[in-house]
Design a protein around this motif. Structure first.
Motif, PDB file in Angstrom:
ATOM      1  N   TYR A   1      39.370  47.565  41.421  1.00  0.00           N
ATOM      2  CA  TYR A   1      39.869  46.540  42.346  1.00  0.00           C
ATOM      3  C   TYR A   1      41.300  46.835  42.831  1.00  0.00           C
ATOM      4  CZ  TYR A   1      41.445  41.957  44.017  1.00  0.00           C
ATOM      5  OH  TYR A   1      41.968  40.941  44.760  1.00  0.00           O
TER       6      TYR A   1
ATOM      7  N   ARG B   1      41.730  50.142  44.880  1.00  0.00           N
ATOM      8  CA  ARG B   1      41.132  50.007  46.215  1.00  0.00           C
ATOM      9  C   ARG B   1      42.045  49.180  47.117  1.00  0.00           C
ATOM     10  NH1 ARG B   1      36.233  48.410  45.051  1.00  0.00           N
ATOM     11  NH2 ARG B   1      35.197  50.351  45.650  1.00  0.00           N
TER      12      ARG B   1
ATOM     13  N   GLN C   1      34.711  43.082  48.367  1.00  0.00           N
ATOM     14  CA  GLN C   1      33.908  44.024  47.593  1.00  0.00           C
ATOM     15  C   GLN C   1      33.929  43.683  46.108  1.00  0.00           C
ATOM     16  OE1 GLN C   1      35.926  47.402  49.765  1.00  0.00           O
ATOM     17  NE2 GLN C   1      33.980  48.401  49.321  1.00  0.00           N
TER      18      GLN C   1
ATOM     19  N   ALA D   1      30.543  42.714  43.944  1.00  0.00           N
ATOM     20  CA  ALA D   1      30.153  43.480  42.758  1.00  0.00           C
ATOM     21  C   ALA D   1      30.157  42.603  41.511  1.00  0.00           C
ATOM     22  CB  ALA D   1      31.093  44.669  42.569  1.00  0.00           C
TER      23      ALA D   1
ATOM     24  N   GLU E   1      29.209  48.473  42.458  1.00  0.00           N
ATOM     25  CA  GLU E   1      30.496  49.140  42.670  1.00  0.00           C
ATOM     26  C   GLU E   1      30.314  50.546  43.227  1.00  0.00           C
ATOM     27  OE1 GLU E   1      34.319  49.752  43.229  1.00  0.00           O
ATOM     28  OE2 GLU E   1      33.406  47.825  42.711  1.00  0.00           O
TER      29      GLU E   1
ATOM     30  N   ARG F   1      27.940  51.375  45.203  1.00  0.00           N
ATOM     31  CA  ARG F   1      27.667  51.138  46.626  1.00  0.00           C
ATOM     32  C   ARG F   1      28.956  50.841  47.378  1.00  0.00           C
ATOM     33  NH1 ARG F   1      23.091  48.488  44.447  1.00  0.00           N
ATOM     34  NH2 ARG F   1      24.107  46.445  44.591  1.00  0.00           N
ATOM     35  N   ASN F   2      29.864  50.101  46.715  1.00  0.00           N
ATOM     36  CA  ASN F   2      31.170  49.841  47.324  1.00  0.00           C
ATOM     37  C   ASN F   2      31.892  51.145  47.647  1.00  0.00           C
ATOM     38  OD1 ASN F   2      31.005  47.059  47.305  1.00  0.00           O
ATOM     39  ND2 ASN F   2      32.121  46.811  45.382  1.00  0.00           N
TER      40      ASN F   2
ATOM     41  N   ASP G   1      33.150  52.491  51.164  1.00  0.00           N
ATOM     42  CA  ASP G   1      34.518  52.966  51.415  1.00  0.00           C
ATOM     43  C   ASP G   1      34.497  54.310  52.134  1.00  0.00           C
ATOM     44  OD1 ASP G   1      35.645  50.764  50.194  1.00  0.00           O
ATOM     45  OD2 ASP G   1      35.918  51.760  48.250  1.00  0.00           O
TER      46      ASP G   1
END
Length: 360
Positions: free
Chosen positions: A16, A19, A58, A62, A72, A74-75, A79
């Motif tokens: 988190y 990002r 995001q 998640a 995550e 997939r996050n 990105d």
């Protein structure tokens, strides 16, 4: 597949802050490259939302997912797509584009290894193609000084933050490894060394005695009639008896002595730099302490110990022979009345100590 509330959520939380920092710093770089192109208002709105709201959205998606770990991942792919999208939107302007793509790639390889890195590269390419299809941008081959300075925070600060996160993770892994190492060597019930760890220590001590010709004594300790304790009072009481003996070994032995649980109701001790007579005195105090203890809740419960001891001798052909001598001494103690200390024969002399009787 059950919800991965352990590994999954910790992964989500760990990603988190990096990002959010990366997207915020990336905004400066992308904005400096977009401004000369005079994009539509919706492009600025998308950039602002992605840079300052994307990480939070995001994270929530998640966190609330049934499978946080995969959400995550997939996050991270999203990105990569968005990184490629902004790189394409600025016409692949060398510095901003590759700064953004490089940071995304750093995330991917640190989170999922080489295979995940290549998947991320493919996702970045998809993002570039989407931007090209929407904007048909002109290829930009040079970066202005403003774009250089706007990209420096991303190039300098973000790698430092990722490096710090990796360092902290490495420290945690090292701590976990140390804990696992301790657990793998420790008997869970008594807190002493387990069978395998103690035998490894015995092998090391045997080698030391060979090299230095020093006097060391080992002991095997058996709780007398332990099966009867389990049968009469139950296994919970039996476990408490084992714990109690483990505690007494820790309290009554020296810091240099190495105590372990050999198995069942049998314990083992290495007493370095200790002669047979010195070991007998130490273990006699232990035997008497244990023998005199009473549990007010179970006044009928008594505990006594049979102990076999053996000193290192140069003629031993291995640690196994040394241990076998102690085992013979323990058998002799048990077969001649129990509740006593007995030593392995030393030049035809048998050493015995019984209930406070004279050692000799």
């Amino acid at each position: 597949m059950k919800k991965q509330t352990g590994k999954g959520l910790s992964f989500v939380k760990r990603m988190y802050l990096p990002r959010g920092l990366g997207l915020g710093l990336g905004f400066l770089s992308v904005a400096a490259a977009l401004d000369p192109l005079q994009p539509a208002t919706w492009v600025w709105a998308l950039l602002l939302f992605h840079a300052f709201g994307g990480a939070h959205v995001q994270f929530q998606l998640a966190r609330l997912s049934s499978y946080p770990y995969w959400a995550e991942r997939r996050n991270l792919m999203f990105d990569s797509i968005m990184g490629g999208f902004w790189a394409g939107a600025v016409g692949l302007n060398p510095l901003p584009a590759f700064a953004v793509l490089g940071m995304m790639s750093m995330n991917n390889i640190s989170s999922g290894g080489p295979r995940f890195f290549w998947r991320g590269c493919l996702a970045q390419l998809v993002g570039v193609l989407i931007a090209v299809a929407i904007f048909s941008p002109t290829l930009v081959t040079t970066s202005t000084p403003l774009q250089l300075y706007a990209s420096l925070p991303l190039l300098l600060i973000y790698p430092l933050s990722v490096g710090l996160a990796c360092y902290e993770l490495a420290i945690k892994l090292s701590e976990h490894k140390n804990r696992l190492g301790i657990l793998s060597r420790t008997d869970s019930l008594t807190g002493l060394f387990n069978h395998g760890a103690w035998k490894d220590l015995l092998q090391i001590e045997y080698g030391t005695c060979q090299a230095l010709n020093r006097s060391t004594t080992i002991a095997l300790i058996d709780i007398d009639h332990f099966k009867a304790i389990n049968d009469t009072h139950g296994h919970i009481v039996g476990d408490n008896v084992l714990k109690q003996l483990g505690s007494e070994l820790i309290k009554n032995l020296r810091d240099t002595d190495l105590a372990g649980r050999y198995g069942g109701d049998e314990f083992c001790v290495i007493l370095p730099n200790t002669s047979l007579s010195q070991a007998a005195e130490i273990l006699e105090r232990l035997r008497q302490t244990v023998n005199h203890q009473r549990d007010p809740a179970i006044p009928s419960l008594t505990m006594s110990l049979s102990i076999g001891i053996a000193a290192y001798k140069p003629h031993f052909n291995g640690a196994g022979m040394w241990l076998n001598e102690a085992d013979k001494a323990l058998y002799a103690a048990k077969s001649t009345g129990r509740n006593k200390i007995n030593s392995a024969p030393v030049e035809s002399t048998v050493f015995a100590c019984t209930l406070g009787a004279e050692i000799g």
